[in-house]
Design a protein around this motif. Sequence first.
Motif, PDB file in Angstrom:
ATOM      1  N   ASP A  68      -5.993   5.003  -1.451  1.00  0.00           N
ATOM      2  CA  ASP A  68      -5.857   4.543  -2.749  1.00  0.00           C
ATOM      3  C   ASP A  68      -4.506   3.656  -2.994  1.00  0.00           C
ATOM      4  O   ASP A  68      -4.569   2.823  -3.579  1.00  0.00           O
ATOM      5  CB  ASP A  68      -6.276   5.334  -3.803  1.00  0.00           C
ATOM      6  CG  ASP A  68      -7.613   5.866  -3.783  1.00  0.00           C
ATOM      7  OD1 ASP A  68      -8.601   5.127  -3.314  1.00  0.00           O
ATOM      8  OD2 ASP A  68      -8.025   7.027  -4.408  1.00  0.00           O
ATOM      9  N   THR A  69      -3.392   4.527  -2.489  1.00  0.00           N
ATOM     10  CA  THR A  69      -2.195   4.137  -2.625  1.00  0.00           C
ATOM     11  C   THR A  69      -1.947   2.724  -2.036  1.00  0.00           C
ATOM     12  O   THR A  69      -1.262   1.706  -2.664  1.00  0.00           O
ATOM     13  CB  THR A  69      -0.940   5.103  -2.308  1.00  0.00           C
ATOM     14  OG1 THR A  69      -1.369   6.326  -2.837  1.00  0.00           O
ATOM     15  CG2 THR A  69       0.284   4.547  -2.565  1.00  0.00           C
ATOM     16  N   ILE A  70      -2.316   2.460  -0.822  1.00  0.00           N
ATOM     17  CA  ILE A  70      -2.379   1.397   0.053  1.00  0.00           C
ATOM     18  C   ILE A  70      -2.969   0.118  -0.578  1.00  0.00           C
ATOM     19  O   ILE A  70      -2.568  -0.928  -0.895  1.00  0.00           O
ATOM     20  CB  ILE A  70      -2.902   1.535   1.470  1.00  0.00           C
ATOM     21  CG1 ILE A  70      -1.977   2.468   2.210  1.00  0.00           C
ATOM     22  CG2 ILE A  70      -3.159   0.458   2.221  1.00  0.00           C
ATOM     23  CD1 ILE A  70      -2.530   2.973   3.574  1.00  0.00           C
ATOM     24  N   LYS A  71      -4.378   0.413  -1.151  1.00  0.00           N
ATOM     25  CA  LYS A  71      -4.998  -0.590  -1.847  1.00  0.00           C
ATOM     26  C   LYS A  71      -4.379  -1.001  -2.926  1.00  0.00           C
ATOM     27  O   LYS A  71      -4.490  -2.241  -3.425  1.00  0.00           O
ATOM     28  CB  LYS A  71      -6.444  -0.158  -2.062  1.00  0.00           C
ATOM     29  CG  LYS A  71      -7.218   0.233  -0.922  1.00  0.00           C
ATOM     30  CD  LYS A  71      -8.515   0.532  -1.385  1.00  0.00           C
ATOM     31  CE  LYS A  71      -9.716   0.474  -0.021  1.00  0.00           C
ATOM     32  NZ  LYS A  71     -11.145   0.947  -0.391  1.00  0.00           N
ATOM     33  N   THR A  72      -3.590  -0.104  -3.738  1.00  0.00           N
ATOM     34  CA  THR A  72      -3.001  -0.624  -4.980  1.00  0.00           C
ATOM     35  C   THR A  72      -1.611  -1.307  -4.655  1.00  0.00           C
ATOM     36  O   THR A  72      -1.428  -2.415  -5.175  1.00  0.00           O
ATOM     37  CB  THR A  72      -2.415   0.822  -5.563  1.00  0.00           C
ATOM     38  OG1 THR A  72      -3.492   1.500  -6.179  1.00  0.00           O
ATOM     39  CG2 THR A  72      -1.570   0.285  -6.980  1.00  0.00           C
ATOM     40  N   ILE A  73      -0.966  -0.967  -3.479  1.00  0.00           N
ATOM     41  CA  ILE A  73       0.430  -1.756  -2.879  1.00  0.00           C
ATOM     42  C   ILE A  73      -0.306  -3.246  -2.746  1.00  0.00           C
ATOM     43  O   ILE A  73       0.401  -4.023  -3.056  1.00  0.00           O
ATOM     44  CB  ILE A  73       0.829  -1.088  -1.960  1.00  0.00           C
ATOM     45  CG1 ILE A  73       1.740   0.089  -2.437  1.00  0.00           C
ATOM     46  CG2 ILE A  73       1.938  -1.910  -1.335  1.00  0.00           C
ATOM     47  CD1 ILE A  73       2.235   1.223  -1.522  1.00  0.00           C
ATOM     48  N   ALA A  74      -1.423  -3.172  -1.762  1.00  0.00           N
ATOM     49  CA  ALA A  74      -1.709  -4.396  -1.316  1.00  0.00           C
ATOM     50  C   ALA A  74      -2.776  -5.301  -2.194  1.00  0.00           C
ATOM     51  O   ALA A  74      -2.954  -6.569  -1.806  1.00  0.00           O
ATOM     52  CB  ALA A  74      -2.487  -4.153   0.001  1.00  0.00           C
ATOM     53  N   ASN A  75      -3.086  -4.631  -3.237  1.00  0.00           N
ATOM     54  CA  ASN A  75      -3.838  -5.320  -4.195  1.00  0.00           C
ATOM     55  C   ASN A  75      -5.254  -5.751  -3.504  1.00  0.00           C
ATOM     56  O   ASN A  75      -5.717  -6.875  -3.563  1.00  0.00           O
ATOM     57  CB  ASN A  75      -3.294  -6.596  -4.795  1.00  0.00           C
ATOM     58  CG  ASN A  75      -3.920  -7.177  -5.959  1.00  0.00           C
ATOM     59  OD1 ASN A  75      -4.408  -6.675  -6.760  1.00  0.00           O
ATOM     60  ND2 ASN A  75      -3.709  -8.554  -6.501  1.00  0.00           N
ATOM     61  N   ILE A  76      -5.752  -4.729  -2.892  1.00  0.00           N
ATOM     62  CA  ILE A  76      -6.958  -5.005  -2.403  1.00  0.00           C
ATOM     63  C   ILE A  76      -8.248  -3.978  -2.966  1.00  0.00           C
ATOM     64  O   ILE A  76      -7.725  -3.097  -3.420  1.00  0.00           O
ATOM     65  CB  ILE A  76      -7.167  -5.058  -0.730  1.00  0.00           C
ATOM     66  CG1 ILE A  76      -6.398  -3.707  -0.380  1.00  0.00           C
ATOM     67  CG2 ILE A  76      -6.144  -6.031  -0.283  1.00  0.00           C
ATOM     68  CD1 ILE A  76      -6.559  -3.489   1.166  1.00  0.00           C
TER      69      ILE A  76
END
Length: 462
Positions: free
Chosen positions: A454-462
């Motif tokens: 979830d944190t990665i998706k937030t950072i990457a905006n995906i």
Amino acid sequence: MTLIKSISGIRGTIGGAVSHNLTPIDAVTFAAAYGTWIKEQRNKENYRVVVGRDARISGEMIQGLVMHTLVGMGIHVIDLGLSTTPTVEIAVPMEHADGGIIITASHNPKQWNALKLLNAKGEFLNAAEGQYILEVAESNKMNFAEVDHLGKITVNDAYMDLHIDAVLKLDLVNVEAIKNAKFKVVFDGVNSTGGIIIPLLLDRLGVHTVKLFCEPNGEFPHNPEPLKEHLTDLSRAVVDHRAHLGIVVDPDVDRLAFMDEKGDMFGEEYTLVACADYVLSKTSGNTVSNLSSTRALKDVTEKHKGSYQASAVGEVNVVELMKQTNAVIGGEGNGGIIYPELHYGRDALVGIALFLSLLAEKNLSVSALKKTYPQYFMSKNKIELTEGLDVDGILKAMAEKYQNEEVLTIDGVKINFENSWVHLRKSNTEPIIRIYTEAPSQTQADSLAIQIIDTIKTIANI
């Protein structure tokens, strides 16, 4: 469809456009670049390269292209035909060859194939050597031999037997104890070359083997990565046949996993833990695994008064650190056992022989053996990469976000928490970010993985 060029070799899906997939032209170009590197290592009259393949449908085609490219460069080829990665690794020094190529995409599905490249020691090339071959392939500056100086192909089908001989001669392989234990095993060969060599090994160890998917036709009956969710047939067969254990390998036989007598996974990560426990009980020394492997190996090593160290992911990195630390055993948590007494390469055969020796000497069931080790649980996840995604930027942002924890950046980003860890890295073999977590319970490992994704998706905006 995909083509991945890296310092580890070239890997891709069969068919499609040149330079976007693994086409005949890409196979020839890369084989020629490797041949160029081989000839630059030493100035001599005769060059020799060992070539073998797993049972993939495309294997015969790719092997033919590779071998005849080398012949065209004036290099003699020892053709092992259907073989395994560790068998080719052993054959290279036995043949006094200058290198070796294995045609295999390891655990990837059947539409994939690849060229794995070896040096004269039968070990994988280092980063600098791999990079040089990539540059030669890109430059297209390869010179071929004139007609009177073409290489020749020699077929040698003896090396599976020679490989088994070498394993059985190892001091720590207790053949007598294994035979006396009268094990019954169900073996899943995923319709590749493990279906040839592993039953031969087990037969010579006196093991009664129930064979599952041992026809080497390349038609994988399930996803060939040896994970729990892919092995329901093996689980059922172990219970139905009242076997002592189940064994499964990947298509090129360098990864190994066990199943207990109840049809439950012993744990892919614990293949190395158990083999190391056995070796360390007989031989004092150190161990090495990679950053994505269980901390149980560290616990077991320290129990035996040895020292444990972690390397970057990749067999060549593990081997390099093993040599530096004089490790007596090492490998990767994906079921890859590296036992230097045999050779510096992941080898399912030696893993099976060491594990069965341990099991026979301890006189325990597989499930009881598992309970003797520290219990950790892993969650292995991945995020598919899309074009334009800034992977390096994502990893840097994750390191910064968790800077108050212990963060290692020698290979992607590993974040060590008090009782758990997460390792994020871009795969060398697939267009994905791998996300591995480990914790004292499966729920905790899964929860940590969800949090990180979830944190990665937030950072990457995906």
